[in-house]
Design a protein around this motif. Structure first.
Motif: not given
Length: 252
Positions: A7, A15-17, A22, A24, A71
């Motif tokens: 993200i 930061v990933y989904r 979500c 971090k 998320y």
């Protein structure tokens, strides 16, 4: 470590989904205590009623510490402003409404902004006399307990399809005089060469919160100097130029 998509990539963190959550992820070497403190700040702000993504947990992933939240599907206010330049005034109005709402809430367990600024001033690249002057200026400022986000800018606001606004990134939040947080946001726009947005924001927030130009000007040298400590070279030079420009302004 495999997630759906990235993200955002920021200093020392990514930061990933992953489905409905979500994540971090902080770089290796990032202090566990700092990660836990950010998570605690997030939860404390959540309890005030400020709209933030629901907190899930702090966990270790591949020897890296991370903060997990629900998320939130949407676009940052920054993205919306870029996509719809004809609506910038409307977005700035929304932006200042959100900032005002945050500052009007209270969270007693947050760290004090004045302590953070005093510490930053000690590290400013100025001579001892000028640092002493900054400490003295800070000591004279009105003491308040407003929630100060610490990095309030359009990239940290997510607007959903239902037009709900969620505020993220609470690593720098403190309690203190909200005018300092306003000046911090104003200077963030300035160092990004977004002067027009900076002025629109300042006019809007001053009007809504009935803040005088003099009150803003008194905080500018303090925040510019403190903000310069962690800034990249070009931004640091610009902030110290602003500090120099405003430090001779009349004080109360």
């Amino acid at each position: 470590m495999t997630f759906d998509r990235v993200i955002a990539v920021r200093n020392a963190k990514t930061v990933y989904r992953n489905g409905e959550i979500c994540i971090k992820v902080f770089n290796e070497g990032y202090k566990k205590s700092d990660v836990v403190n950010e998570a605690l700040n997030h939860v404390r702000i959540e309890e005030t009623g400020v709209e933030v993504p629901d907190f899930v947990e702090v966990k270790e992933i591949d020897d890296k510490w991370s903060i997990v939240t629900k998320y939130v599907k949407g676009k940052t206010l920054d993205s919306l402003m870029g996509e719809n330049p004809d609506r910038v005034d409307r977005y700035i109005d929304r932006f200042t409404d959100i900032h005002k709402d945050i500052m009007e809430k209270r969270c007693e367990k947050l760290n004090k902004l004045v302590d953070k600024l005093d510490s930053k001033i000690c590290d400013v690249n100025l001579d001892a006399t000028l640092r002493f002057d900054l400490h003295a200026r800070l000591a004279k400022m009105e003491k308040r307990d407003d929630i100060c986000h610490g990095d309030f800018n359009p990239t940290n606001i997510i607007i959903t399809e239902e037009d709900r606004a969620y505020i993220v990134d609470w690593s720098y939040v403190c309690k203190g005089n909200g005018i300092a947080d306003i000046v911090n946001t104003y200077l963030t726009f300035i160092v990004k060469d977004q002067k027009e947005l900076a002025e629109k924001y300042l006019v809007s927030i001053r009007t809504k919160m009935k803040i005088s130009k003099e009150e803003i000007d008194e905080w500018i040298p303090i925040i510019a100097a403190a903000k310069s400590v962690d800034a990249h070279r070009d931004a640091r030079e610009r902030l110290l130029e602003i500090y120099e420009e405003y430090r001779k302004a009349p004080q109360k």
